[in-house]
Scaffold this active site. Sequence first.
Site, PDB file in Angstrom:
ATOM      1  CG  ASP A   1      -3.539   3.765  -3.466  1.00  0.00           C
ATOM      2  OD1 ASP A   1      -4.313   2.937  -3.815  1.00  0.00           O
ATOM      3  OD2 ASP A   1      -3.451   4.565  -2.651  1.00  0.00           O
ATOM      4  CD  GLU A   2      -5.646  -0.849  -1.509  1.00  0.00           C
ATOM      5  OE1 GLU A   2      -5.225  -1.552  -0.467  1.00  0.00           O
ATOM      6  OE2 GLU A   2      -6.673  -0.318  -1.425  1.00  0.00           O
TER       7      GLU A   2
ATOM      8  CG  ASP B   1      -1.930   0.880   1.203  1.00  0.00           C
ATOM      9  OD1 ASP B   1      -2.151   1.607   0.161  1.00  0.00           O
ATOM     10  OD2 ASP B   1      -2.432   0.965   2.168  1.00  0.00           O
TER      11      ASP B   1
END
Length: 359
Positions: free
Chosen positions: A107-108, A13
């Site tokens: 983003d993860e 993350d």
Amino acid sequence: MSFVETRKIIHLDMDAFYASVEQRDNPALRGRPVAVGGSRARGVVAAASYEARQFGVRSAMPSSTALRKCPELVFVKPRFEVYKEVSRQIREIFAEYTPLIEPLSLDEAYLDVTENRPGLALATQVAREIRAEILRQTQLTASAGISYNKFLAKLASDYRKPNGQFVIRPEQGEAFVEQLRVGEFHGIGPATAARLNQLGIFTGLDLRQQSETFLRQHFGKAGSHYYLIARAQDHRPVVPDRLRKSIGSETTFEHDLHLAEELRKGLQPCLDAVWGHCQRTGLRGRTVTLKVKFTDFQQITRSRTLVGLVPGPEALAQVAHELLLPLLPLEKGVRLLGVALSSLETPDDQIGRQLALLL
């Protein structure tokens, strides 16, 4: 312990991703409270830097509320093309370690590193190397959770933020889960947590004491999932190139909308965006969902599932407009409209289903 339980899963993350990219690219923003989003009275925070979070600024918060909490807050317009490019860089780094990558957003992602390309024995070492390479190539930090299933890896990634990692080993899983409040479980939102609390279930230990039958009676199929995660079990594999479950678009308006014609015009850009994605990807869906947020921030959704796939933009617009009709005349203004298309299928899915009917 079974094969499934001995998988090595990492949840990566990025830390305050959008805001961190802006601080990286503009040194004047470093160390300052930054919000990515609209600074107008009707804007919404898309992301907040850690400096802003110290004042209670959070994503999805109205910009006006964020400014009251942090008068020094600096607003920056989002640059999604830049974020997508950085996300592409990060995924290329992931691919150097494993092909089993399940992106959740820009983003993860989940990574299954049970077998990894460098041949590292420890998932903690894989996570450490990936985070170091991300920092070297992008000047951005990432946090990681490491465990034997996706549920625990996701929980673990929050425990050393920012720029850290945390591992939950197989012998620690049940003890880790039992001390959590049910509202801290990934996948249990505020409404479900409140229902669990009404049933006298406040912690993971309370949840573990319930039978699967009891949980299914109250929560349907999700009850079986809650039964498993209360025991630190999650058998879901990491699925590469996961098919999107829905396509959606929404718009927040400068001024509240009150008239039927205003609503139809306001909805059109969302309809165009959703169908544009359908055309680019070949995806089609059966379920149309209308989202409406009123001036007092009350939010409602209305859905309709068709017998067949939505055939074109005119049909999509027709269903969305029909979902609007029961709301008219409006009792209060509308600040946001959105449309989503779900129950998606690829062209191959459609052909396979049609062939199955013919055989």
